[in-house]
Design an enzyme around this catalytic site. Structure first.
Site, PDB file in Angstrom:
ATOM      1  CD  GLU A  81      46.936  31.735  45.192  1.00 41.31           C
ATOM      2  OE1 GLU A  81      45.867  31.121  45.133  1.00 41.31           O
ATOM      3  OE2 GLU A  81      47.295  32.402  46.177  1.00 41.31           O
ATOM      4  CG  ASP A 101      49.153  30.608  48.820  1.00 39.25           C
ATOM      5  OD1 ASP A 101      48.746  31.760  48.572  1.00 39.25           O
ATOM      6  OD2 ASP A 101      48.388  29.634  48.928  1.00 39.25           O
ATOM      7  CB  ILE A 103      46.714  35.527  51.529  1.00 42.58           C
ATOM      8  CG1 ILE A 103      47.350  36.910  51.651  1.00 42.58           C
ATOM      9  CG2 ILE A 103      45.729  35.298  52.685  1.00 42.58           C
ATOM     10  CD1 ILE A 103      46.353  38.068  51.571  1.00 42.58           C
ATOM     11  CG  ASP A 104      47.283  28.301  52.017  1.00 40.43           C
ATOM     12  OD1 ASP A 104      46.735  28.114  50.914  1.00 40.43           O
ATOM     13  OD2 ASP A 104      47.365  27.412  52.887  1.00 40.43           O
ATOM     14  CB  THR A 106      42.063  33.752  49.977  1.00 42.61           C
ATOM     15  OG1 THR A 106      41.669  32.626  49.197  1.00 42.61           O
ATOM     16  CG2 THR A 106      43.498  34.090  49.659  1.00 42.61           C
ATOM     17  CG  ASP A 248      47.970  25.945  47.631  1.00 44.43           C
ATOM     18  OD1 ASP A 248      47.745  27.088  48.031  1.00 44.43           O
ATOM     19  OD2 ASP A 248      47.472  25.482  46.573  1.00 44.43           O
TER      20      ASP A 248
END
Length: 330
Positions: A81, A101, A103-104, A106, A248
């Site tokens: 990302e 990703d 930190i999915d 956020t 994601d």
């Protein structure tokens, strides 16, 4: 790995899974550290709302992951990302590619809502084949490998095969609990069709909502990866999203599929697959589906005397897409 470093065998995937799980847990420690730091200060480094709230820890986690992958698997490609946001545009190829990703979820991460995770997917020959999703706040680890099932590990307990219970029938949308998200694009062009869709899904047709389906309920976990994991687990009957990116959903796709779930692309993709005479598999995750930014994931459904589980999944998909409106993501 085999002599040809770009050919993956089942034994390779097992060792890659071990590596990826360890990496996810290491990254999880950094995610927790970042969340604690953010909760103790008002100085949060933000980006535009169109890509949601992203902090310096998002970048730090991706760099950690990217560096560790480069050391362990230097020939593998990488799609992330933050790399994408900074201008790196790696196209899908036949070669092994990590799709990450860092930190999915956020917004959850920034606010201290404990539904954020790292999502690590592996694409091979342009299809997702391995997925690891780790929520360090709850210490929930979801894993899946093509052909080997998917599992949830809570803390130090033994892995639990997904779905957690035997699949149940799903006679209609009215009996379903759905995962839906408002997303970061709050413009009129996106929000009106989405709001109208939510209204029809939730609304009572007997009390003035034209086309209302009165679904059992709607949930928003705030993380695409965790929404998909919950479908795989059996806690959600389906999850729908327009506007996500491959990083994601990549890991979650493997986990959901290995739990008996199915993944559908856009309205148009489903229509093309179900038109009379079509030989297209509506549940095949092609590169177009993976990168298409429109996803509908439906849990495993039990066979009944009148309908197979696959037939039920297709019925639910058609019913759902007849209810909601399509739109184009930014």
């Amino acid at each position: 790995m085999s002599a040809d470093t770009q050919t993956l065998k089942p034994v390779d995937l097992r060792s890659i899974l071990t590596f990826t799980v360890k990496l996810a847990r290491t990254a999880g420690t950094l995610i927790l550290e970042g969340s604690q730091a953010i909760q103790s200060t008002s100085d949060v480094n933000e980006k535009k709302n169109s890509v949601d709230l992203v902090t310096e820890y998002d970048v730090a986690v991706e760099e950690l992951v990217k560096n560790e992958i480069a050391k362990a698997y230097p020939s593998f490609k990488f799609i992330g990302e933050e790399s994408y946001s900074s201008g790196t545009r790696n196209e899908l190829t036949e070669e092994p590619t990590f799709c990450v990703d860092p930190i999915d979820g956020t917004t959850n991460f920034v606010h201290g809502f404990p539904f954020a995770c790292i999502s690590l997917g592996l694409i091979y020959q342009k299809r997702p084949v391995l997925g690891v999703i780790y929520n360090p706040f709850l210490d929930h680890l979801y894993t899946g490998v093509e052909g080997r099932g998917s599992f949830l590990t809570r803390g130090n307990s033994q892995p639990l095969k997904l779905p957690l219970t035997n699949p149940k029938p799903l006679p209609s949308l009215q009996k379903a609990i759905l995962g839906l998200e408002w997303g970061s694009d709050r413009g009129k062009k996106t929000l009106i069709p989405k709001s109208d869709s939510f209204l029809r899904l939730a609304g009572d047709p007997a009390d003035g909502i034209v086309g209302g389906r009165m679904v059992h309920s709607i949930r928003s976990l705030g993380s695409a990866a965790l929404n998909i994991s919950m479908v795989a687990q059996g806690g959600l009957d389906l999850y729908w999203e327009i506007g996500c990116w491959p990083w994601d959903v990549c890991a979650g796709i493997v986990i959901a599929q290995e739990a008996g779930g199915v993944v559908i692309g856009s309205h148009a993709a489903l229509a093309a697959a179900t038109v009379a005479g079509s030989s297209i598999d509506p549940f095949k995750v092609t590169p177009d589906v993976l990168t298409g930014r429109k996803y509908l994931i439906i849990r495993a459904i039990a066979d009944t005397p009148n309908e197979t589980g696959r037939e039920a999944q297709l019925r639910i998909a058609k019913d759902f897409y007849q209810t909601v409106e399509d739109s184009e993501p930014k």
